[in-house]
Design a protein around this motif. Structure first.
Motif, PDB file in Angstrom:
ATOM      1  N   GLY A  40       0.798  -1.221   0.000  1.00 57.27           N
ATOM      2  CA  GLY A  40       0.000   0.000   0.000  1.00 57.27           C
ATOM      3  C   GLY A  40       0.826   1.265   0.000  1.00 57.27           C
ATOM      4  N   GLU A  41       2.090   1.191   0.416  1.00 61.10           N
ATOM      5  CA  GLU A  41       2.937   2.387   0.388  1.00 61.10           C
ATOM      6  C   GLU A  41       3.191   2.795  -1.062  1.00 61.10           C
ATOM      7  OE1 GLU A  41       5.726   2.701   4.206  1.00 61.10           O
ATOM      8  OE2 GLU A  41       6.175   0.939   2.990  1.00 61.10           O
ATOM      9  N   GLN A  42       3.305   4.095  -1.252  1.00 61.10           N
ATOM     10  CA  GLN A  42       3.436   4.617  -2.609  1.00 61.10           C
ATOM     11  C   GLN A  42       4.645   5.534  -2.725  1.00 61.10           C
ATOM     12  OE1 GLN A  42       0.585   7.586  -4.709  1.00 61.10           O
ATOM     13  NE2 GLN A  42      -0.077   5.567  -5.411  1.00 61.10           N
ATOM     14  N   VAL A  43       5.398   5.327  -3.791  1.00 59.55           N
ATOM     15  CA  VAL A  43       6.548   6.160  -4.130  1.00 59.55           C
ATOM     16  C   VAL A  43       6.202   6.942  -5.392  1.00 59.55           C
ATOM     17  CG1 VAL A  43       8.963   6.167  -4.842  1.00 59.55           C
ATOM     18  CG2 VAL A  43       8.185   4.553  -3.096  1.00 59.55           C
ATOM     19  N   THR A  44       6.417   8.247  -5.366  1.00 64.00           N
ATOM     20  CA  THR A  44       6.089   9.088  -6.515  1.00 64.00           C
ATOM     21  C   THR A  44       7.342   9.776  -7.029  1.00 64.00           C
ATOM     22  OG1 THR A  44       3.873   9.498  -5.632  1.00 64.00           O
ATOM     23  CG2 THR A  44       4.646  10.955  -7.384  1.00 64.00           C
ATOM     24  N   LEU A  45       7.649   9.519  -8.280  1.00 65.83           N
ATOM     25  CA  LEU A  45       8.794  10.129  -8.959  1.00 65.83           C
ATOM     26  C   LEU A  45       8.288  11.258  -9.838  1.00 65.83           C
ATOM     27  CD1 LEU A  45      11.873   9.919  -9.843  1.00 65.83           C
ATOM     28  CD2 LEU A  45      11.047   8.444 -11.697  1.00 65.83           C
ATOM     29  N   GLU A  46       8.918  12.418  -9.723  1.00 67.13           N
ATOM     30  CA  GLU A  46       8.563  13.563 -10.558  1.00 67.13           C
ATOM     31  C   GLU A  46       9.754  13.934 -11.440  1.00 67.13           C
ATOM     32  OE1 GLU A  46       5.723  14.931 -10.946  1.00 67.13           O
ATOM     33  OE2 GLU A  46       4.545  14.293  -9.202  1.00 67.13           O
ATOM     34  N   LEU A  47       9.527  13.932 -12.751  1.00 66.89           N
ATOM     35  CA  LEU A  47      10.570  14.257 -13.721  1.00 66.89           C
ATOM     36  C   LEU A  47      10.225  15.565 -14.426  1.00 66.89           C
ATOM     37  CD1 LEU A  47      10.917  10.687 -15.283  1.00 66.89           C
ATOM     38  CD2 LEU A  47      12.330  11.692 -13.477  1.00 66.89           C
ATOM     39  N   ASP A  48      11.245  16.301 -14.792  1.00 63.83           N
ATOM     40  CA  ASP A  48      11.050  17.586 -15.467  1.00 63.83           C
ATOM     41  C   ASP A  48      10.802  17.353 -16.952  1.00 63.83           C
ATOM     42  OD1 ASP A  48      11.039  20.164 -16.361  1.00 63.83           O
ATOM     43  OD2 ASP A  48      13.145  20.580 -15.915  1.00 63.83           O
ATOM     44  N   MET A  49       9.608  17.679 -17.407  1.00 62.97           N
ATOM     45  CA  MET A  49       9.222  17.461 -18.802  1.00 62.97           C
ATOM     46  C   MET A  49       9.251  18.750 -19.621  1.00 62.97           C
ATOM     47  SD  MET A  49       8.675  14.183 -18.996  1.00 62.97           S
ATOM     48  CE  MET A  49       7.629  13.870 -20.411  1.00 62.97           C
ATOM     49  N   THR A  50       9.952  19.754 -19.143  1.00 63.62           N
ATOM     50  CA  THR A  50      10.074  21.003 -19.900  1.00 63.62           C
ATOM     51  C   THR A  50      10.744  20.729 -21.240  1.00 63.62           C
ATOM     52  OG1 THR A  50      10.307  22.244 -17.838  1.00 63.62           O
ATOM     53  CG2 THR A  50      10.983  23.345 -19.876  1.00 63.62           C
ATOM     54  N   PRO A  51      10.162  21.186 -22.351  1.00 61.59           N
ATOM     55  CA  PRO A  51      10.809  20.973 -23.652  1.00 61.59           C
ATOM     56  C   PRO A  51      12.209  21.578 -23.680  1.00 61.59           C
ATOM     57  CG  PRO A  51       8.550  21.695 -23.950  1.00 61.59           C
ATOM     58  CD  PRO A  51       8.862  21.855 -22.487  1.00 61.59           C
ATOM     59  N   ARG A  52      13.092  20.934 -24.423  1.00 59.82           N
ATOM     60  CA  ARG A  52      14.487  21.356 -24.489  1.00 59.82           C
ATOM     61  C   ARG A  52      14.877  21.655 -25.939  1.00 59.82           C
ATOM     62  NH1 ARG A  52      13.953  16.621 -22.085  1.00 59.82           N
ATOM     63  NH2 ARG A  52      15.086  15.440 -23.681  1.00 59.82           N
ATOM     64  N   ILE A  53      15.517  22.780 -26.151  1.00 66.30           N
ATOM     65  CA  ILE A  53      16.136  23.075 -27.442  1.00 66.30           C
ATOM     66  C   ILE A  53      17.565  22.560 -27.363  1.00 66.30           C
ATOM     67  CG2 ILE A  53      16.700  24.828 -29.148  1.00 66.30           C
ATOM     68  CD1 ILE A  53      13.738  24.585 -28.609  1.00 66.30           C
ATOM     69  N   VAL A  54      17.955  21.676 -28.270  1.00 66.99           N
ATOM     70  CA  VAL A  54      19.292  21.081 -28.227  1.00 66.99           C
ATOM     71  C   VAL A  54      20.048  21.447 -29.493  1.00 66.99           C
ATOM     72  CG1 VAL A  54      18.579  19.195 -26.723  1.00 66.99           C
ATOM     73  CG2 VAL A  54      18.453  18.895 -29.186  1.00 66.99           C
ATOM     74  N   TYR A  55      21.372  21.575 -29.341  1.00 68.60           N
ATOM     75  CA  TYR A  55      22.238  21.980 -30.439  1.00 68.60           C
ATOM     76  C   TYR A  55      23.296  20.909 -30.690  1.00 68.60           C
ATOM     77  CZ  TYR A  55      20.066  26.470 -29.401  1.00 68.60           C
ATOM     78  OH  TYR A  55      19.149  27.465 -29.170  1.00 68.60           O
ATOM     79  N   PRO A  56      23.726  20.741 -31.914  1.00 70.39           N
ATOM     80  CA  PRO A  56      24.683  19.680 -32.223  1.00 70.39           C
ATOM     81  C   PRO A  56      26.116  20.069 -31.875  1.00 70.39           C
ATOM     82  CG  PRO A  56      24.143  20.866 -34.219  1.00 70.39           C
ATOM     83  CD  PRO A  56      23.275  21.454 -33.136  1.00 70.39           C
ATOM     84  N   HIS A  57      26.960  19.067 -31.741  1.00 68.42           N
ATOM     85  CA  HIS A  57      28.396  19.260 -31.572  1.00 68.42           C
ATOM     86  C   HIS A  57      28.933  20.039 -32.771  1.00 68.42           C
ATOM     87  CE1 HIS A  57      32.685  18.222 -31.291  1.00 68.42           C
ATOM     88  NE2 HIS A  57      32.459  17.830 -30.039  1.00 68.42           N
TER      89      HIS A  57
END
Length: 664
Positions: free
Chosen positions: A521-538
């Motif tokens: 019955g115990e519950q673990v809640t994981l929260e992840l950051d889903m903010t969109p990301r602008i990524v640039y290449p090497h």
């Protein structure tokens, strides 16, 4: 293996299961221990069962694969006609498609029993028994078309490659139960290979690695040491110039495996070999094999992996290119290479316990691999580019997903991986008495820990949302650890127990570890950051210099013509940096289904007439681009890359030029 029934412990296993005496620090769970009940992966698994696998079985009949084996059976019976060679259809490795399909069917039937599926296994097994020679050899092409060239063309014959897929199908059947015929055939063939290439001294190795990891797995099922010894020999002999023809770099025969620092040549072959190298390490403890494989994995991730997780940048020889040679429009990124990458990374995860391997599996799984299959599960990509122009045409790349291929290595390969997706979700670390969760999928996880049985239910809308809830369903009375991966893409990660935040931070292996005497019955809640990301290449990636791409959670996004405003061509779009994309949740996008789109601040770039069809002038200018173009503000709509090509078949691109300036 023979006709012995599998033990319950074998039934609880999946495709890669190190022995208890091996060097693995994690133990995989069985295909029945993890049930996927929702999300894109759960849906895909159901579509695989309902649509893809029946299609594959049908295609084996229509494309001639099964008929080829019937010809081989005629040769064994001495009834082969004079025109039999002309009746053979498909490539010389056509048997391998039957074996991959068998493996997919076996895992699917093991995941959720189905009499019709097991009937296919039984019927195929009877055919294989009839087609196999008395000495154990089985290959329809060389039995029917070129019997005088048996093992004489190993650079391109795929004889051991086909045997490897047969063995893997037999391992799957052994672990889910039933299919004694296939298991008998595979064991006889493996014994034949041991005799020829181990005891009789044939120095040859197959030009297409695959047999290595299959032999190790057969050793794991049967306990027969000679299979492992042969796999070890084949790994150690590669790179010594024992394969003639097609180029040593193409065949990964240019350097011994312990000396090579980077991948060259055919991408699928290279990564199947890597999976075998790690498997041999896991059972022998040869640290030099793990060290060299990790070294090449590091190099591949750093300089030879696409944003989607795909690998293999050259259409020529389906090969790796130079470091940072990652053109989006010319990306080959074969689906089978994505599968091989997942196989390899999973074995490295079992060997080391490091979360970075699960990170790459996630990237590849949700992007480079997931894009391979249409929403309805009936069409497939062989090649997975990151850009397609409106006028795209190439002989070896039709640009759209196909129902089947003349070289149909990818579709049944897709099916066998999808049927085993639960295998890659979680594992157990016995010394730590810990259950590790690597991938976030709605469903249930059951595991036997040293302290007792543990059960966890997972509720999440991942990858569309970043909340993942784990409810303890069953727990031993003593302490044990629940370890949850902290994805490398999430800039903020938090975890709470029954609503109370904890101060647990990711450890050096990339996991959040919570240890206690858990109660149901115990519950673990994981929260992840889903903010969109602008990524640039090497900066060394010349093909995409000056561009940017968009990611959200584990998903890479692309712009597809179907979503853009009227009159706006995706090839004229440029991304305006410095603004955050707008997230739009869509319950049902026509042709696509559930998705989350991103609205991007962009401009339509309108250059002067140079290079246009009507200008009759070359598309070059002495004026810098930022001084000659005009731009018009617009909103570009992006969808997850894995959902592209389910609608109009028009242009698509992942990388967008970065606007030099916005319109005044």
């Amino acid at each position: 293996m023979g006709n012995a029934r599998p033990t319950p412990s074998e039934q609880a296993c999946g495709p890669a299961v190190p022995t208890p005496s091996g060097r693995a620090v994690h133990r995989p769970l069985g295909i029945r221990d993890v049930a996927l009940t929702g999300g894109p992966l759960g849906r895909w698994q159901q579509v695989n069962r309902d649509a893809s696998i029946p299609l594959g079985i049908k295609q084996l009949g229509e494309a001639g694969n099964l008929d080829n084996l019937r010809l081989a059976a005629q040769s064994v019976a001495g009834e082969l006609g004079e025109d039999a060679a002309a009746a053979f259809r498909g490539p010389r490795f056509s048997d391998s498609d039957v074996y991959k399909q068998l493996e997919a069917v076996a895992w699917e039937a093991g995941r959720a029993p189905d009499d019709d599926l097991m009937d296919f296994v039984r019927q195929a097994g009877e055919l294989l028994l009839a087609a196999q020679r008395a000495d154990g050899y089985l290959n329809s092409y060389y039995q029917v078309v070129a019997p005088e060239k048996e093992y004489a063309e190993l650079a391109h014959s795929h004889e051991m490659y086909c045997a490897g897929h047969l063995i893997q199908a037999a391992v799957a059947i052994a672990r889910v139960g039933g299919g004694e015929q296939v298991r008998t055939v595979a064991t006889r063939f493996a014994d034949h290979l041991v005799k020829v290439f181990l005891h009789d001294g044939n120095p040859g190795i197959d030009g297409h690695p695959e047999i290595e990891t299959a032999l190790v797995e057969l050793h794991r099922v049967t306990g027969e040491r000679s299979y492992l010894t042969l796999a070890e020999k084949l790994v150690n002999e590669r790179g010594k110039g024992l394969i003639s023809g097609r180029g040593r770099r193409y065949l990964q025969d240019h350097l011994p495996v312990r000396e090579a620092d980077t991948h060259v040549g055919h991408a699928v072959r290279a990564l199947y070999l890597e999976a075998g190298i790690v498997d041999v390490y896991l059972e022998t403890g040869d640290e030099s094999l793990l060290e060299c494989s990790v070294r090449r994995w590091n190099d591949m991730v750093a300089a030879k992996t696409y944003l989607t997780g795909g690998v293999g940048s050259r259409h020529a020889q389906e090969a790796f290119g130079d470091r940072y040679e990652l053109p989006p429009d010319r990306a080959y990124t074969e689906t089978c290479a994505a599968i091989a990458s997942i196989h390899w990374s999973w074995r490295l995860l079992l060997a080391t316990g490091e979360g970075r391997y699960a990170d790459l599996i996630e990237r590849t799984l949700y992007n480079g691999f997931a894009a391979s299959t249409s929403t309805d599960g009936t069409r497939f990509f062989y090649v997975n580019p990151l850009q397609r122009r409106h006028d795209h045409f190439e002989g070896d790349d039709p640009g759209r997903r196909n129902e089947w291929f003349s070289c149909a290595c990818c579709p049944p390969n897709i099916m066998r991986l999808v049927a085993t997706l639960g295998h890659y979700v979680a594992s157990v670390s016995e010394p730590a008495d810990a259950l590790f969760v690597h991938q976030f999928v709605p469903g249930t996880i059951r595991a036997e820990l040293p302290s007792g049985a543990a059960g966890v239910s997972v509720a999440t809308d991942f990858p569309w949302a970043g909340t993942v809830s784990f409810t303890i369903d069953q727990a031993p009375g003593s302490e044990w650890t629940l370890a949850v991966r902290a994805p490398v893409w999430s800039t903020a990660v938090s975890i709470a127990v029954d609503g109370q935040p904890t101060d647990v931070a990711p450890d050096e292996s990339g996991y959040l570890r919570l240890r206690r005497a858990w109660k149901p019955g115990e519950q673990v809640t994981l929260e992840l950051d889903m903010t969109p990301r602008i990524v640039y290449p090497h900066h060394r990636m010349d093909a995409v210099r000056g561009t940017a791409a968009v990611e959200r959670g584990p998903l890479v996004y692309c712009v597809e013509q179907a979503d853009q405003p009227a009159g706006v061509d995706v090839d004229d779009l440029a991304l305006v940096p410095g603004t955050e994309p707008q997230v739009v949740d869509v319950d049902d996008l026509a042709g696509v289904g559930r998705t989350v789109t991103l609205h991007l601040n962009a401009v339509v770039v309108a250059p002067p007439g140079n290079g246009s069809p009507d200008s009759a002038t070359p598309p070059y200018s002495t004026t810098p681009p930022e001084e000659q173009v005009t731009t018009t503000p617009t909103t570009a709509v992006a969808i997850p890359y894995f959902q592209w090509d389910n609608r109009d078949g028009a242009a698509m691109r992942v990388w967008l030029p970065v606007a030099h300036r916005s319109a005044p």
